[in-house]
Design an enzyme around this catalytic site. Structure first.
Site, PDB file in Angstrom:
ATOM      1  N   THR A   1     -41.799  89.867 -13.735  1.00  0.00           N
ATOM      2  CA  THR A   1     -42.332  91.021 -14.661  1.00  0.00           C
ATOM      3  C   THR A   1     -41.851  90.868 -15.962  1.00  0.00           C
ATOM      4  O   THR A   1     -40.623  90.721 -16.282  1.00  0.00           O
ATOM      5  CB  THR A   1     -42.397  92.386 -13.924  1.00  0.00           C
TER       6      THR A   1
ATOM      7  N   ALA B   1     -40.661  81.912  -9.656  1.00  0.00           N
ATOM      8  CA  ALA B   1     -40.191  82.688  -8.352  1.00  0.00           C
ATOM      9  C   ALA B   1     -40.504  81.700  -7.080  1.00  0.00           C
ATOM     10  O   ALA B   1     -39.544  81.889  -6.313  1.00  0.00           O
ATOM     11  CB  ALA B   1     -41.115  83.945  -8.488  1.00  0.00           C
TER      12      ALA B   1
ATOM     13  N   CYS C   1     -66.423 111.185  -7.706  1.00  0.00           N
ATOM     14  CA  CYS C   1     -65.949 111.953  -6.521  1.00  0.00           C
ATOM     15  C   CYS C   1     -64.804 111.260  -5.840  1.00  0.00           C
ATOM     16  O   CYS C   1     -64.497 111.527  -4.689  1.00  0.00           O
ATOM     17  CB  CYS C   1     -67.186 112.190  -5.688  1.00  0.00           C
TER      18      CYS C   1
ATOM     19  N   HIS D   1     -50.201  99.861  -8.772  1.00  0.00           N
ATOM     20  CA  HIS D   1     -51.381  99.591  -9.708  1.00  0.00           C
ATOM     21  C   HIS D   1     -52.636  99.357  -9.092  1.00  0.00           C
ATOM     22  O   HIS D   1     -53.746  99.173  -9.533  1.00  0.00           O
ATOM     23  CB  HIS D   1     -51.385  98.773 -10.841  1.00  0.00           C
TER      24      HIS D   1
ATOM     25  N   CYS E   1     -65.559 105.752  -6.371  1.00  0.00           N
ATOM     26  CA  CYS E   1     -66.524 106.389  -7.148  1.00  0.00           C
ATOM     27  C   CYS E   1     -65.484 107.033  -8.507  1.00  0.00           C
ATOM     28  O   CYS E   1     -64.544 107.796  -7.914  1.00  0.00           O
ATOM     29  CB  CYS E   1     -67.332 107.455  -6.552  1.00  0.00           C
TER      30      CYS E   1
HETATM   31  C1  BV8 Z   1     -48.922 106.281 -16.790  1.00  0.00           C
HETATM   32  C2  BV8 Z   1     -54.376  97.290 -14.199  1.00  0.00           C
HETATM   33  C3  BV8 Z   1     -48.993 108.628 -16.980  1.00  0.00           C
HETATM   34  C4  BV8 Z   1     -54.695  96.676 -13.219  1.00  0.00           C
HETATM   35  C5  BV8 Z   1     -52.246  97.497 -15.760  1.00  0.00           C
HETATM   36  C6  BV8 Z   1     -43.775 105.266 -21.459  1.00  0.00           C
HETATM   37  C7  BV8 Z   1     -43.174 104.433 -22.631  1.00  0.00           C
HETATM   38  C8  BV8 Z   1     -44.325 103.810 -22.927  1.00  0.00           C
HETATM   39  C9  BV8 Z   1     -45.629 103.672 -22.528  1.00  0.00           C
HETATM   40  C10 BV8 Z   1     -45.862 104.565 -21.798  1.00  0.00           C
HETATM   41  C11 BV8 Z   1     -45.032 105.244 -20.987  1.00  0.00           C
HETATM   42  N1  BV8 Z   1     -45.675 105.970 -20.176  1.00  0.00           N
HETATM   43  C12 BV8 Z   1     -47.178 105.613 -19.967  1.00  0.00           C
HETATM   44  C13 BV8 Z   1     -47.228 104.609 -21.199  1.00  0.00           C
HETATM   45  C14 BV8 Z   1     -48.298 104.073 -21.440  1.00  0.00           C
HETATM   46  C15 BV8 Z   1     -48.728 102.749 -20.626  1.00  0.00           C
HETATM   47  C16 BV8 Z   1     -47.835 101.736 -20.735  1.00  0.00           C
HETATM   48  O1  BV8 Z   1     -46.634 101.371 -20.030  1.00  0.00           O
HETATM   49  N2  BV8 Z   1     -47.781 101.162 -21.849  1.00  0.00           N
HETATM   50  C17 BV8 Z   1     -47.074  99.895 -22.197  1.00  0.00           C
HETATM   51  C18 BV8 Z   1     -48.042  98.449 -22.499  1.00  0.00           C
HETATM   52  C19 BV8 Z   1     -46.217 100.145 -23.331  1.00  0.00           C
HETATM   53  N3  BV8 Z   1     -48.441 103.155 -19.087  1.00  0.00           N
HETATM   54  C20 BV8 Z   1     -49.574 103.786 -18.501  1.00  0.00           C
HETATM   55  O2  BV8 Z   1     -50.441 103.921 -19.050  1.00  0.00           O
HETATM   56  C21 BV8 Z   1     -49.393 103.961 -16.910  1.00  0.00           C
HETATM   57  N4  BV8 Z   1     -49.811 105.332 -16.753  1.00  0.00           N
HETATM   58  O3  BV8 Z   1     -48.047 106.017 -17.026  1.00  0.00           O
HETATM   59  O4  BV8 Z   1     -49.562 107.663 -16.436  1.00  0.00           O
HETATM   60  C22 BV8 Z   1     -49.377 108.951 -18.366  1.00  0.00           C
HETATM   61  C23 BV8 Z   1     -50.909 109.034 -18.339  1.00  0.00           C
HETATM   62  C24 BV8 Z   1     -51.176 109.182 -19.825  1.00  0.00           C
HETATM   63  C25 BV8 Z   1     -50.518 109.117 -21.085  1.00  0.00           C
HETATM   64  C26 BV8 Z   1     -49.310 108.788 -20.606  1.00  0.00           C
HETATM   65  C27 BV8 Z   1     -48.637 108.573 -19.461  1.00  0.00           C
HETATM   66  C28 BV8 Z   1     -50.490 103.090 -16.287  1.00  0.00           C
HETATM   67  C29 BV8 Z   1     -49.864 101.775 -16.484  1.00  0.00           C
HETATM   68  C30 BV8 Z   1     -50.883 100.688 -15.373  1.00  0.00           C
HETATM   69  C31 BV8 Z   1     -51.802  99.648 -16.323  1.00  0.00           C
HETATM   70  N5  BV8 Z   1     -52.599  99.059 -15.525  1.00  0.00           N
HETATM   71  N6  BV8 Z   1     -53.153  96.758 -15.136  1.00  0.00           N
HETATM   72  C32 BV8 Z   1     -55.339  95.366 -13.650  1.00  0.00           C
HETATM   73  O5  BV8 Z   1     -56.307  95.177 -14.176  1.00  0.00           O
HETATM   74  O6  BV8 Z   1     -54.252  94.487 -13.290  1.00  0.00           O
HETATM   75  S1  BV8 Z   1     -51.106  96.930 -16.664  1.00  0.00           S
HETATM   76  C33 BV8 Z   1     -50.744  95.422 -16.106  1.00  0.00           C
HETATM   77  O7  BV8 Z   1     -49.392  95.166 -16.706  1.00  0.00           O
HETATM   78  C34 BV8 Z   1     -50.583  94.932 -14.770  1.00  0.00           C
HETATM   79  O8  BV8 Z   1     -50.937  95.920 -13.887  1.00  0.00           O
HETATM   80  C35 BV8 Z   1     -49.545  94.244 -14.726  1.00  0.00           C
HETATM   81  O9  BV8 Z   1     -48.863  94.314 -13.378  1.00  0.00           O
HETATM   82  C36 BV8 Z   1     -48.607  95.135 -15.489  1.00  0.00           C
HETATM   83  C37 BV8 Z   1     -47.277  94.587 -15.801  1.00  0.00           C
HETATM   84  O10 BV8 Z   1     -47.285  93.286 -16.242  1.00  0.00           O
HETATM   85  P1  BV8 Z   1     -46.273  92.288 -15.525  1.00  0.00           P
HETATM   86  O11 BV8 Z   1     -46.865  92.485 -14.196  1.00  0.00           O
HETATM   87  O12 BV8 Z   1     -45.098  92.330 -15.861  1.00  0.00           O
HETATM   88  O13 BV8 Z   1     -47.126  91.105 -16.084  1.00  0.00           O
HETATM   89  P2  BV8 Z   1     -46.789  90.160 -17.385  1.00  0.00           P
HETATM   90  O14 BV8 Z   1     -48.022  89.137 -17.724  1.00  0.00           O
HETATM   91  O15 BV8 Z   1     -46.479  91.130 -18.437  1.00  0.00           O
HETATM   92  O16 BV8 Z   1     -45.473  89.535 -17.120  1.00  0.00           O
HETATM   93  C38 BV8 Z   1     -45.408  88.189 -16.493  1.00  0.00           C
HETATM   94  C39 BV8 Z   1     -43.990  87.797 -16.344  1.00  0.00           C
HETATM   95  O17 BV8 Z   1     -43.957  86.687 -15.582  1.00  0.00           O
HETATM   96  C40 BV8 Z   1     -43.546  87.286 -17.614  1.00  0.00           C
HETATM   97  O18 BV8 Z   1     -42.353  87.745 -17.988  1.00  0.00           O
HETATM   98  C41 BV8 Z   1     -43.426  85.754 -17.581  1.00  0.00           C
HETATM   99  O19 BV8 Z   1     -42.256  85.110 -18.089  1.00  0.00           O
HETATM  100  C42 BV8 Z   1     -43.073  85.779 -16.000  1.00  0.00           C
HETATM  101  N7  BV8 Z   1     -43.408  84.439 -15.262  1.00  0.00           N
HETATM  102  C43 BV8 Z   1     -44.545  83.555 -15.575  1.00  0.00           C
HETATM  103  N8  BV8 Z   1     -44.508  82.416 -14.576  1.00  0.00           N
HETATM  104  C44 BV8 Z   1     -43.582  82.980 -13.738  1.00  0.00           C
HETATM  105  C45 BV8 Z   1     -42.897  84.023 -14.245  1.00  0.00           C
HETATM  106  N9  BV8 Z   1     -41.798  84.676 -13.272  1.00  0.00           N
HETATM  107  C46 BV8 Z   1     -41.495  83.977 -12.087  1.00  0.00           C
HETATM  108  N10 BV8 Z   1     -42.047  82.981 -11.833  1.00  0.00           N
HETATM  109  C47 BV8 Z   1     -43.092  82.351 -12.511  1.00  0.00           C
HETATM  110  N11 BV8 Z   1     -43.631  81.238 -11.923  1.00  0.00           N
HETATM  111 ZN    ZN Z   2     -69.284 109.550  -6.010  1.00  0.00          ZN
END
Ligand code: BV8
Ligand code: ZN
Length: 262
Positions: free
Chosen positions: A210, A252, A152, A141, A149
């Site tokens: 995750t 972790a 571009c 990600h 940009c």
């Molecule tokens: C795309 C930006 C093609 C950077 C982020 C198929 C099915 C359903 C939906 C979709 C699909 N395909 C595409 C989609 C849409 C969408 C999506 O998945 N939506 C979801 C919400 C349903 N995906 C996209 O848009 C992706 N693009 O597929 O392109 C396309 C294009 C257009 C239309 C269709 C398809 C792009 C995805 C990237 C989005 N960008 N962030 C930033 O600002 O950070 S997402 C964001 O969530 C972060 O990147 C993050 O990494 C990511 C995942 O979250 P996690 O890392 O899992 O973090 P989270 O907080 O959720 O969980 C933390 C976990 O840790 C918890 O379980 C917790 O219990 C645990 N935890 C807590 N403490 C600890 C621990 N574990 C261990 N030790 C600890 N101490």
């Molecule tokens: Zn530019």
């Protein structure tokens, strides 16, 4: 820790030692013990998650940026400010050391795929390769410390600390944006292919910190399972993933070093 957890831990240690090709997928939870907020769920270290306070469609999507570039830019500037002094925790360090040992011994391939943009895996010594070779770090990600940009795609290498207005591209006058993948944006195809290959070819898949809710990254576990890999999940809040073979219900930073440093 109950007996099942103890048994799981011992079995996972053996799997780690005997695996030939390992794919590790990390999410925001691996950085929670470094004090970086997660997106969903709850973390002891950082309390409320980002998406419980902010709207991802407004702040982490291409549409949100097009609608209000200043607001999105300033939200990322805030995230960079609060995270700039954060350090890798024992989980990041144990992963990087394992990768180094594996490369030196040549006995194992350990490829790290991360959804995180915080750069802590790299700070811990994991080696990012835009076009991955086995055993490196793939930042699916993007990276919050880089900018480019929107129009571009030229990299914007200026220091943007404290810059509150959206900077202008020096080449085309376009808008500068953080080099992260937003919702609704496609992933870098070379990185995605490398991640798919690592998941497809591995015999051990470790999902660490995750919630497995964001695609296509969340699909890697199923891909690994479909090829017969053993699946391990480390998370204090186990996900609904039915294909997990060994669930380590814990942090972790606490459990991963125990698993790999033996
Ligand atoms: C795309 C930006 C093609 C950077 C982020 C198929 C099915 C359903 C939906 C979709 C699909 N395909 C595409 C989609 C849409 C969408 C999506 O998945 N939506 C979801 C919400 C349903 N995906 C996209 O848009 C992706 N693009 O597929 O392109 C396309 C294009 C257009 C239309 C269709 C398809 C792009 C995805 C990237 C989005 N960008 N962030 C930033 O600002 O950070 S997402 C964001 O969530 C972060 O990147 C993050 O990494 C990511 C995942 O979250 P996690 O890392 O899992 O973090 P989270 O907080 O959720 O969980 C933390 C976990 O840790 C918890 O379980 C917790 O219990 C645990 N935890 C807590 N403490 C600890 C621990 N574990 C261990 N030790 C600890 N101490
Ligand atoms: Zn530019």
């Amino acid at each position: 820790m109950d007996d099942l957890q103890k048994q799981n831990l011992e079995k996972v240690k053996k799997l780690v030692q005997s695996a030939k090709r390992v794919c590790i997928l990390t999410g925001a939870g691996v950085s929670a013990e470094s004090g970086i907020a997660t997106f969903r769920g709850y973390s002891e270290e950082t309390g409320e998650s980002l998406w419980s306070k902010y709207d991802p469609q407004q702040l982490a999507s291409i549409d949100g940026f097009l609608q209000d570039p200043e607001m999105v830019w300033q939200w990322y500037q805030w995230r960079r400010e609060v995270n700039q002094d954060k350090q890798p925790n024992p989980a990041h360090i144990a992963i990087a050391q394992w990768q180094k040992r594996a490369k030196q011994s040549g006995q194992q391939d350990v490829t790290l795929v991360t959804q995180n943009v915080d750069g802590l895996h790299q700070k811990a010594g994991s080696d990012p390769k835009q076009y991955s070779v086995i055993g490196s770090l793939i930042e699916l990600h993007g990276n919050i410390w880089q900018n480019h940009c929107l129009q571009c795609s030229k990299e914007h290498l200026e220091d943007v600390t404290g810059v509150q207005q959206v900077p202008k591209c020096q080449s085309c006058g376009g808008q500068i944006r953080p080099s992260v993948v937003w919702f609704g944006e496609v992933l870098d195809q070379n990185k995605w292919q490398a991640a798919e290959t690592a998941a497809y070819c591995c015999d051990l898949f470790l999902s660490i910190g995750t919630s497995s809710q964001v695609y296509p990254a969340a699909g890697l576990m199923m891909l690994a399972k479909s090829q017969g890999a053993k699946i391990v999940e480390i998370n204090p809040e186990p996900t609904q993933n039915s294909v997990v073979d060994y669930q380590i219900k814990g942090k972790a930073g606490e459990f991963f070093p125990q698993i790999v440093n033996n």
